[in-house]
Design a protein around this motif. Structure first.
Motif, PDB file in Angstrom:
ATOM      1  N   ASP A  88       0.809  -1.224   0.000  1.00  0.00           N
ATOM      2  CA  ASP A  88       0.000   0.000   0.000  1.00  0.00           C
ATOM      3  C   ASP A  88       0.842   1.274   0.000  1.00  0.00           C
ATOM      4  O   ASP A  88       0.291   2.374  -0.124  1.00  0.00           O
ATOM      5  CB  ASP A  88      -0.950   0.006   1.195  1.00  0.00           C
ATOM      6  N   HIS A  89       2.144   1.121   0.121  1.00  0.00           N
ATOM      7  CA  HIS A  89       3.028   2.289   0.063  1.00  0.00           C
ATOM      8  C   HIS A  89       3.496   2.576  -1.365  1.00  0.00           C
ATOM      9  O   HIS A  89       4.183   3.575  -1.596  1.00  0.00           O
ATOM     10  CB  HIS A  89       4.239   2.092   0.984  1.00  0.00           C
ATOM     11  N   PHE A  90       3.116   1.715  -2.299  1.00  0.00           N
ATOM     12  CA  PHE A  90       3.414   1.971  -3.707  1.00  0.00           C
ATOM     13  C   PHE A  90       2.432   3.037  -4.196  1.00  0.00           C
ATOM     14  O   PHE A  90       1.224   2.790  -4.265  1.00  0.00           O
ATOM     15  CB  PHE A  90       3.296   0.690  -4.532  1.00  0.00           C
ATOM     16  N   ALA A  91       2.944   4.207  -4.492  1.00  0.00           N
ATOM     17  CA  ALA A  91       2.116   5.367  -4.807  1.00  0.00           C
ATOM     18  C   ALA A  91       2.275   5.766  -6.274  1.00  0.00           C
ATOM     19  O   ALA A  91       3.225   5.343  -6.943  1.00  0.00           O
ATOM     20  CB  ALA A  91       2.502   6.533  -3.896  1.00  0.00           C
ATOM     21  N   PRO A  92       1.366   6.610  -6.800  1.00  0.00           N
ATOM     22  CA  PRO A  92       1.483   7.032  -8.199  1.00  0.00           C
ATOM     23  C   PRO A  92       2.788   7.778  -8.461  1.00  0.00           C
ATOM     24  O   PRO A  92       3.249   8.569  -7.630  1.00  0.00           O
ATOM     25  CB  PRO A  92       0.280   7.969  -8.379  1.00  0.00           C
ATOM     26  N   LEU A  93       3.374   7.497  -9.612  1.00  0.00           N
ATOM     27  CA  LEU A  93       4.526   8.274 -10.052  1.00  0.00           C
ATOM     28  C   LEU A  93       4.153   9.746 -10.171  1.00  0.00           C
ATOM     29  O   LEU A  93       2.986  10.085 -10.394  1.00  0.00           O
ATOM     30  CB  LEU A  93       5.003   7.775 -11.418  1.00  0.00           C
ATOM     31  N   GLU A  94       5.152  10.608 -10.048  1.00  0.00           N
ATOM     32  CA  GLU A  94       4.899  12.043 -10.158  1.00  0.00           C
ATOM     33  C   GLU A  94       4.319  12.411 -11.518  1.00  0.00           C
ATOM     34  O   GLU A  94       3.607  13.412 -11.647  1.00  0.00           O
ATOM     35  CB  GLU A  94       6.191  12.831  -9.921  1.00  0.00           C
ATOM     36  N   THR A  95       4.594  11.601 -12.523  1.00  0.00           N
ATOM     37  CA  THR A  95       4.104  11.876 -13.880  1.00  0.00           C
ATOM     38  C   THR A  95       2.675  11.384 -14.104  1.00  0.00           C
ATOM     39  O   THR A  95       2.101  11.636 -15.167  1.00  0.00           O
ATOM     40  CB  THR A  95       5.023  11.223 -14.916  1.00  0.00           C
ATOM     41  N   VAL A  96       2.111  10.681 -13.132  1.00  0.00           N
ATOM     42  CA  VAL A  96       0.744  10.176 -13.250  1.00  0.00           C
ATOM     43  C   VAL A  96      -0.210  11.190 -12.636  1.00  0.00           C
ATOM     44  O   VAL A  96      -0.144  11.467 -11.436  1.00  0.00           O
ATOM     45  CB  VAL A  96       0.591   8.807 -12.562  1.00  0.00           C
ATOM     46  N   ALA A  97      -1.078  11.757 -13.454  1.00  0.00           N
ATOM     47  CA  ALA A  97      -2.040  12.754 -12.990  1.00  0.00           C
ATOM     48  C   ALA A  97      -3.286  12.037 -12.478  1.00  0.00           C
ATOM     49  O   ALA A  97      -4.137  11.608 -13.260  1.00  0.00           O
ATOM     50  CB  ALA A  97      -2.388  13.714 -14.120  1.00  0.00           C
ATOM     51  N   LEU A  98      -3.388  11.924 -11.159  1.00  0.00           N
ATOM     52  CA  LEU A  98      -4.503  11.216 -10.545  1.00  0.00           C
ATOM     53  C   LEU A  98      -5.554  12.218 -10.084  1.00  0.00           C
ATOM     54  O   LEU A  98      -5.233  13.170  -9.368  1.00  0.00           O
ATOM     55  CB  LEU A  98      -3.994  10.391  -9.362  1.00  0.00           C
ATOM     56  N   PRO A  99      -6.807  12.066 -10.487  1.00  0.00           N
ATOM     57  CA  PRO A  99      -7.849  13.007 -10.072  1.00  0.00           C
ATOM     58  C   PRO A  99      -7.972  13.088  -8.552  1.00  0.00           C
ATOM     59  O   PRO A  99      -7.830  12.080  -7.856  1.00  0.00           O
ATOM     60  CB  PRO A  99      -9.120  12.433 -10.691  1.00  0.00           C
ATOM     61  N   ASP A 100      -8.222  14.287  -8.057  1.00  0.00           N
ATOM     62  CA  ASP A 100      -8.422  14.506  -6.626  1.00  0.00           C
ATOM     63  C   ASP A 100      -9.897  14.284  -6.317  1.00  0.00           C
ATOM     64  O   ASP A 100     -10.652  15.221  -6.061  1.00  0.00           O
ATOM     65  CB  ASP A 100      -7.972  15.914  -6.247  1.00  0.00           C
ATOM     66  N   ALA A 101     -10.311  13.028  -6.372  1.00  0.00           N
ATOM     67  CA  ALA A 101     -11.712  12.666  -6.176  1.00  0.00           C
ATOM     68  C   ALA A 101     -11.777  11.205  -5.757  1.00  0.00           C
ATOM     69  O   ALA A 101     -10.903  10.415  -6.117  1.00  0.00           O
ATOM     70  CB  ALA A 101     -12.497  12.880  -7.464  1.00  0.00           C
ATOM     71  N   PRO A 102     -12.802  10.814  -5.020  1.00  0.00           N
ATOM     72  CA  PRO A 102     -12.891   9.417  -4.581  1.00  0.00           C
ATOM     73  C   PRO A 102     -13.171   8.448  -5.720  1.00  0.00           C
ATOM     74  O   PRO A 102     -12.778   7.288  -5.659  1.00  0.00           O
ATOM     75  CB  PRO A 102     -14.039   9.432  -3.569  1.00  0.00           C
ATOM     76  N   LEU A 103     -13.860   8.934  -6.772  1.00  0.00           N
ATOM     77  CA  LEU A 103     -14.206   8.097  -7.921  1.00  0.00           C
ATOM     78  C   LEU A 103     -13.760   8.783  -9.201  1.00  0.00           C
ATOM     79  O   LEU A 103     -13.870  10.002  -9.324  1.00  0.00           O
ATOM     80  CB  LEU A 103     -15.718   7.856  -7.977  1.00  0.00           C
ATOM     81  N   TYR A 104     -13.262   7.998 -10.139  1.00  0.00           N
ATOM     82  CA  TYR A 104     -12.854   8.576 -11.414  1.00  0.00           C
ATOM     83  C   TYR A 104     -12.895   7.493 -12.495  1.00  0.00           C
ATOM     84  O   TYR A 104     -13.086   6.307 -12.207  1.00  0.00           O
ATOM     85  CB  TYR A 104     -11.466   9.208 -11.316  1.00  0.00           C
ATOM     86  N   LEU A 105     -12.723   7.923 -13.736  1.00  0.00           N
ATOM     87  CA  LEU A 105     -12.734   7.020 -14.871  1.00  0.00           C
ATOM     88  C   LEU A 105     -11.334   6.861 -15.441  1.00  0.00           C
ATOM     89  O   LEU A 105     -10.572   7.822 -15.501  1.00  0.00           O
ATOM     90  CB  LEU A 105     -13.660   7.545 -15.967  1.00  0.00           C
ATOM     91  N   VAL A 106     -11.018   5.643 -15.868  1.00  0.00           N
ATOM     92  CA  VAL A 106      -9.765   5.351 -16.565  1.00  0.00           C
ATOM     93  C   VAL A 106     -10.169   4.945 -17.990  1.00  0.00           C
ATOM     94  O   VAL A 106     -10.966   4.022 -18.169  1.00  0.00           O
ATOM     95  CB  VAL A 106      -8.983   4.221 -15.882  1.00  0.00           C
ATOM     96  N   THR A 107      -9.643   5.645 -18.984  1.00  0.00           N
ATOM     97  CA  THR A 107     -10.143   5.473 -20.345  1.00  0.00           C
ATOM     98  C   THR A 107      -9.161   4.743 -21.263  1.00  0.00           C
ATOM     99  O   THR A 107      -7.950   4.847 -21.111  1.00  0.00           O
ATOM    100  CB  THR A 107     -10.466   6.844 -20.960  1.00  0.00           C
ATOM    101  N   ASP A 108      -9.734   4.002 -22.220  1.00  0.00           N
ATOM    102  CA  ASP A 108      -8.975   3.333 -23.282  1.00  0.00           C
ATOM    103  C   ASP A 108      -7.870   2.442 -22.723  1.00  0.00           C
ATOM    104  O   ASP A 108      -6.681   2.645 -22.971  1.00  0.00           O
ATOM    105  CB  ASP A 108      -8.390   4.379 -24.245  1.00  0.00           C
ATOM    106  N   LEU A 109      -8.281   1.434 -21.994  1.00  0.00           N
ATOM    107  CA  LEU A 109      -7.326   0.517 -21.364  1.00  0.00           C
ATOM    108  C   LEU A 109      -6.662  -0.403 -22.387  1.00  0.00           C
ATOM    109  O   LEU A 109      -7.273  -0.812 -23.374  1.00  0.00           O
ATOM    110  CB  LEU A 109      -8.054  -0.343 -20.325  1.00  0.00           C
ATOM    111  N   ASP A 110      -5.410  -0.721 -22.117  1.00  0.00           N
ATOM    112  CA  ASP A 110      -4.659  -1.649 -22.960  1.00  0.00           C
ATOM    113  C   ASP A 110      -3.760  -2.488 -22.061  1.00  0.00           C
ATOM    114  O   ASP A 110      -3.149  -1.972 -21.119  1.00  0.00           O
ATOM    115  CB  ASP A 110      -3.821  -0.883 -23.981  1.00  0.00           C
ATOM    116  N   ARG A 111      -3.694  -3.781 -22.338  1.00  0.00           N
ATOM    117  CA  ARG A 111      -2.896  -4.691 -21.506  1.00  0.00           C
ATOM    118  C   ARG A 111      -1.409  -4.618 -21.817  1.00  0.00           C
ATOM    119  O   ARG A 111      -0.579  -5.076 -21.027  1.00  0.00           O
ATOM    120  CB  ARG A 111      -3.429  -6.114 -21.696  1.00  0.00           C
ATOM    121  N   GLY A 112      -1.058  -4.072 -22.962  1.00  0.00           N
ATOM    122  CA  GLY A 112       0.348  -3.905 -23.299  1.00  0.00           C
ATOM    123  C   GLY A 112       1.049  -5.164 -23.744  1.00  0.00           C
ATOM    124  O   GLY A 112       2.260  -5.328 -23.541  1.00  0.00           O
ATOM    125  N   ASP A 113       0.313  -6.065 -24.397  1.00  0.00           N
ATOM    126  CA  ASP A 113       0.918  -7.319 -24.859  1.00  0.00           C
ATOM    127  C   ASP A 113       2.082  -7.079 -25.814  1.00  0.00           C
ATOM    128  O   ASP A 113       3.015  -7.882 -25.885  1.00  0.00           O
ATOM    129  CB  ASP A 113      -0.123  -8.188 -25.565  1.00  0.00           C
TER     130      ASP A 113
END
Length: 222
Positions: A88-113
């Motif tokens: 639980d101490h693994f936190a978002p990278l500084e380059t990851v813009a995480l919304p300041d909200a309890p709920l949010y959407l993540v768009t256009d997911l890709d598994r990266g095969d």
């Protein structure tokens, strides 16, 4: 333009995703009323841009250690490897813009095969070049909770948007991933085929691990 490596199973509608999280008790973990998830999902379903989006709970409110046991495969619950007690101490990278909200959407997911057998060190700059953002560990867990078929043998994924910052400021060399246990070693035979949250080294390559990413994250205005 996003680079999609494989045609993946489609996510359920956001209202269905909300009910799934409520059924699993994720709203209680997050300290949110069930009605808040339903209201958010209903409002977010209106724009066409929400098609295929993932409903995520902010990691500060629903950490990986609480979400991982909710995963299921072959009737077996998910787990975090024993040598990752600090998951639980693994936190978002500084380059990851995480919304300041309890709920949010993540768009256009890709598994990266298409990045299988790349190291995280190689994959992160490539994702940046593609204008993609790496998934957080909690987002990856949310994805598998909603679409278990996304986790396949020989086609699992890393979530390198989450990293651990050490006391000296340097990043820990471990990078989190979600895959399927073989039931060996400390996992235990009873966990064979169970969903597994673990880690790999920053510089190592694995033929069976891609790099999950998204086009972006946003909060739907309610």
């Amino acid at each position: 333009m996003a680079v999609t490596s494989t045609v993946l199973p489609v996510l359920p509608a956001l209202s269905v995703q909300a009910e799934r999280l409520i059924e699993l008790g994720v709203h209680e973990i997050a300290g949110l009323p069930a009605a808040e998830l339903r209201t958010f999902a209903k409002a977010a379903e209106v724009p066409a841009a929400s098609d295929g989006a993932l409903l995520a709970v902010h990691p500060d409110q629903a950490p990986a250690s609480a979400l991982a046991p909710l995963l299921r495969r072959d009737g077996k619950p998910g787990f975090v490897v024993t040598d990752m007690p600090d998951v639980d101490h693994f936190a978002p990278l500084e380059t990851v813009a995480l919304p300041d909200a309890p709920l949010y959407l993540v768009t256009d997911l890709d598994r990266g095969d298409h990045m299988a057998n790349w190291s995280p060190e190689e994959a992160l700059p490539a994702l940046t070049t593609e204008d993609r953002t790496p998934l957080l560990l909690t987002e990856g867990i949310h994805w598998v909770l909603q679409q278990p078929a996304i986790l396949e043998r020989n086609h699992c994924f890393m979530t390198i948007g989450s990293r651990l910052r050490k006391a000296n400021g340097a990043l820990d060399a471990r990078t989190p991933a979600i895959w399927i246990s073989n039931g060996t070693g400390r996992d235990g035979r009873e966990r064979r085929n169970a969903p597994k949250v673990g880690w790999c080294w920053w510089g190592n390559r694995h033929t069976w691990l891609g790099f999950a990413s998204a086009a972006g994250r946003r909060v739907q205005d309610l």
